[in-house]
Design a protein around this motif. Sequence first.
Motif, PDB file in Angstrom:
ATOM      1  N   ARG A   1     -65.665 -66.983  28.976  1.00 15.75           N
ATOM      2  CA  ARG A   1     -64.660 -66.128  29.624  1.00 15.75           C
ATOM      3  C   ARG A   1     -64.847 -66.083  31.141  1.00 15.75           C
ATOM      4  NH1 ARG A   1     -62.104 -61.996  26.603  1.00 15.75           N
ATOM      5  NH2 ARG A   1     -62.517 -60.472  28.223  1.00 15.75           N
ATOM      6  N   GLU A   2     -66.090 -66.281  31.562  1.00 15.54           N
ATOM      7  CA  GLU A   2     -66.379 -66.215  32.997  1.00 15.54           C
ATOM      8  C   GLU A   2     -65.553 -67.246  33.769  1.00 15.54           C
ATOM      9  OE1 GLU A   2     -70.522 -66.476  33.950  1.00 15.54           O
ATOM     10  OE2 GLU A   2     -70.159 -65.887  36.032  1.00 15.54           O
TER      11      GLU A   2
ATOM     12  N   ARG B   1     -62.769 -68.600  32.904  1.00  9.77           N
ATOM     13  CA  ARG B   1     -61.342 -68.271  32.885  1.00  9.77           C
ATOM     14  C   ARG B   1     -61.004 -67.225  33.945  1.00  9.77           C
ATOM     15  NH1 ARG B   1     -56.480 -67.596  30.464  1.00  9.77           N
ATOM     16  NH2 ARG B   1     -55.817 -65.455  30.083  1.00  9.77           N
ATOM     17  N   HIS B   2     -61.840 -66.201  34.050  1.00  9.32           N
ATOM     18  CA  HIS B   2     -61.597 -65.174  35.089  1.00  9.32           C
ATOM     19  C   HIS B   2     -61.596 -65.808  36.473  1.00  9.32           C
ATOM     20  CE1 HIS B   2     -61.897 -62.119  32.105  1.00  9.32           C
ATOM     21  NE2 HIS B   2     -63.216 -62.111  32.000  1.00  9.32           N
TER      22      HIS B   2
ATOM     23  N   ILE C   1     -58.447 -67.898  37.190  1.00  7.63           N
ATOM     24  CA  ILE C   1     -57.207 -67.151  37.410  1.00  7.63           C
ATOM     25  C   ILE C   1     -57.281 -66.293  38.669  1.00  7.63           C
ATOM     26  CG2 ILE C   1     -55.773 -65.295  36.469  1.00  7.63           C
ATOM     27  CD1 ILE C   1     -56.242 -66.479  33.720  1.00  7.63           C
ATOM     28  N   LEU C   2     -58.428 -65.698  38.916  1.00 11.41           N
ATOM     29  CA  LEU C   2     -58.498 -64.710  39.997  1.00 11.41           C
ATOM     30  C   LEU C   2     -59.224 -65.189  41.242  1.00 11.41           C
ATOM     31  CD1 LEU C   2     -59.192 -61.577  37.814  1.00 11.41           C
ATOM     32  CD2 LEU C   2     -57.078 -62.179  38.970  1.00 11.41           C
TER      33      LEU C   2
END
Lengths: 382, 529
Positions: free
Chosen positions: B515-516, B518-519, B522-523
């Motif tokens: 998940r790291e 992906r964050h 996106i951000l």
Amino acid sequence: MSATKTGAAVVVVGAGVTGLSAAWWLARSGVDVLVLDKGVVGWEASGRNGGGASHYQSPLFHEEQRLWPQMDDLLGYSTEYRRERLIVAVTPEQLRHYHYMADMHGELGYRVDKLDAAAIREAVPLAGDNALGGIHVFFGGHANPQRTVQAYAWALQDLGGRILQHAPAIRLISSGGRVSAVETPRGTFACDALVVAAGPQSGQLLAPLGVRLPLAPARAEMIVTEPAPLMAVGGVDGNGLYGRQTLRGNLAYGGGPHEWMDVGPLGPAARPSTPLLRNLAKRVAELLPKAAHLRVIRSWAGVVENTPDGRPVIERLTNPENVTIATMSGVGFGLSPATGHAIRDLVLDGVCSFADLGKLSLARFADLPDDWREARGWTAAA
Amino acid sequence: MRDAVRDPHAIDGKFPPPERSSQIVVIGAGPAGLAAALDCARAGAQVLLVDENPVSASLMADDAPLYFGQRMTGAVQSKARMIEQVFAANPGLEEVFEAGVDVALGTYAWGAFLEGEGTRGLSGPVVGLADEDRSWMVGFERLIVAAGARDLALGFPGWDQPGVMGANGLHALLTTYDAFAGRRLVILGSDDLALNTARLALARGLEVAAVVEVRDKAQGAPGLLAMLADAGVEIITGHVVQLAEGGIDGVTRVWLAPTRGGAARAIACDTVCQAIGLVPAIELLDVAGVMLTADTARGGHVPVVTDGVRTSRPEVFVAGDAAGLGLDREAAQAQGRAAARAALDSLGLAAGPEPTLMARRVAETMAYQTDWMRALLGQGDGAVIVCQCEEVTREALLAVRQPTYLGPPSNNARDLRSLAGDGPINQDQIKRLTRACMGVCQARRCREQVALTLAVAADVPVETIPLAGYRAPVRPLPLKVLAAWDEAGAMSAGWDVWFGIPTQWTPYDDIGTDREGRHAEILGGDMHL
């Protein structure tokens, strides 16, 4: 002048928010504590920041959220804390970005509402027709950094804790795997345990003990306007800015490029602003068009230390084993109520009672090359 | 050696070249600045002379840059008319214009930025300018600051109403602006500043009811005193202001109390002019990082200088009151020429013979100001306002009390004495706690008053109180005027709300999981709340 002559059970180096909160928590547990500072309480980044009180990414987040609403009562002095935040998007990209953050908070169990254009304009009276939407954060919020730092200091003194200003820590005296005293130009202070919360100077102070704390200081700046009519929720930001409307009404905002720099053992020689204040003014005028006529009356800059991954280091060391270190990598102010609690636990009990801090250990930097700053371009420009 | 990697979110490379450049920029078209600009132009240098006059009526209303005390006529509302007036009132402007100096009137110099520690990301030395509509940057090789002096303002009961003003504010309204709305004055102070102010007022057909001196003896030149006495001006020594009474249009009379006790007396007037002292206008110098010092012989906080005109920065020179008080017009002009000569020398431009610097009239200005402050503190009670913008009273200042909008004070156990016990008194710290000096006038009406009050209360010389620092913009400018609407592409592209470190914003439980990534994707680093 006993404060200049005697040591304490715990000596804290650094009277910023982190060191003061730790000392206050220790004093609440009845510990004799002395805080040493190179200058005046809260003079560096602790008193020069956006005052944000929400750090969802931290293991201390839940404790941060639990404590802030109580801090005025616990300290006995005003911090100007106010809950909630409204984040305004003026571009579609910002809106996607803020909505993603809203989902992220939802997963953590905290309420964030997504607002459309009409709703955000109604919630933020100074916003304009360019506002496309935003989010309403029902936790977090903001406080006055300068007042909070002084509140910690006074609350600490009220509990019998001592603060010695203008006493820079020059050297940590150690023997047998323990630090036994801190040397300053105003005397040498014996301690049973030591907390190092000296901001950018922490790494230099610890290096002679064989502790490698990789830090890169950078300067960041903010601008302040004359007061505007108070908005119901003052914690408004967005459009690439962090900041807030103060309880006095001033709009205080920062963001944008930072300047990497080197900081000597006595801290930054100066904290200059740059023409970046024009770029900040542009973004504030875009964020809050109905305030665009307000005059900018001040700017300020602060120097923040960053770790290589931007995450704090909070750890009780194994060698020297009576030393606890805390460097917050740019998120120290908001987390400070919880950080102080964690440090208190580490100093007295060896382990944090309310959160797992394992991923904030120094060990993660064991393989970091010596030229890590150069490799990332995190060095002062030539 | 690896190629230099740069952080895309760092400031270096983000500032565009300045909109324009001038080899030499001179700030201030007073006697010193005009003389400096003229000599620089005659030596063949490219010179931009910046003067903020005429300042906007709204700025005047906030007592910036001078303490105008709301005693200006409606004439100041028309900037076009005021530009003509300013030009006509200052013949030196035409002279420099004809010598080829680029003259920018009605233009505020709100910041000066030099490369140094913490400012290595600039595109070169620049000065920030603005008018009523926009701001812009001007590059320079040499900067000569001849920004003059502003008014020392001291508080007493009733000082926060129209008609209480400063000597330089009055001088500007009588000469530069020809827009003074008062008729009958009481002048505080009896040094040459006060006596010359009285003389000017008389020459403009105004009534000067009295000159008031707190000490037992008038301070200024005997000849001037005699001249004023002959003109019917009463010289009142050993008195201090007890109260300025007034109505909707401001001051109507002032009460004077003998410093040794006894009955107060009233004098009718519409204007109380504070001519107790001036303050060197060092704002730009402080912002530029020039080394400053508290020098009582030069009238307060002033730049450290060598040869009278060279600052700690080789690009920056000073002349006139900004370099220190105590020069008359002729001496200020000589100093302006010396600053020009030094600047030209440093650029390798041929210059004429070395100008001779003239003697400074050394005065014990800070002790004199302290005498006034001590006597004023003996009048009125703790409710006297010190900081008009933030409505901070004497009592609140000395108690280091939180502002009233926070409700009843929570720090009753703390005061100036307890803070002094924690370390030397620091005005910036007390400012943060009380808000004194944090208002829209940018502390022009209370910076020195707060320092003097703290000094009297703590019984230390005022020069030992550290200067409350100046910050850009040194004039209050609207967001939309200051804004860089023409922002460079590199600035927009590299903008990040915080430090641009994506891993900083990963939720703790997601660290080390997929998940790291992906964050971060996106951000980016831009995730701050």
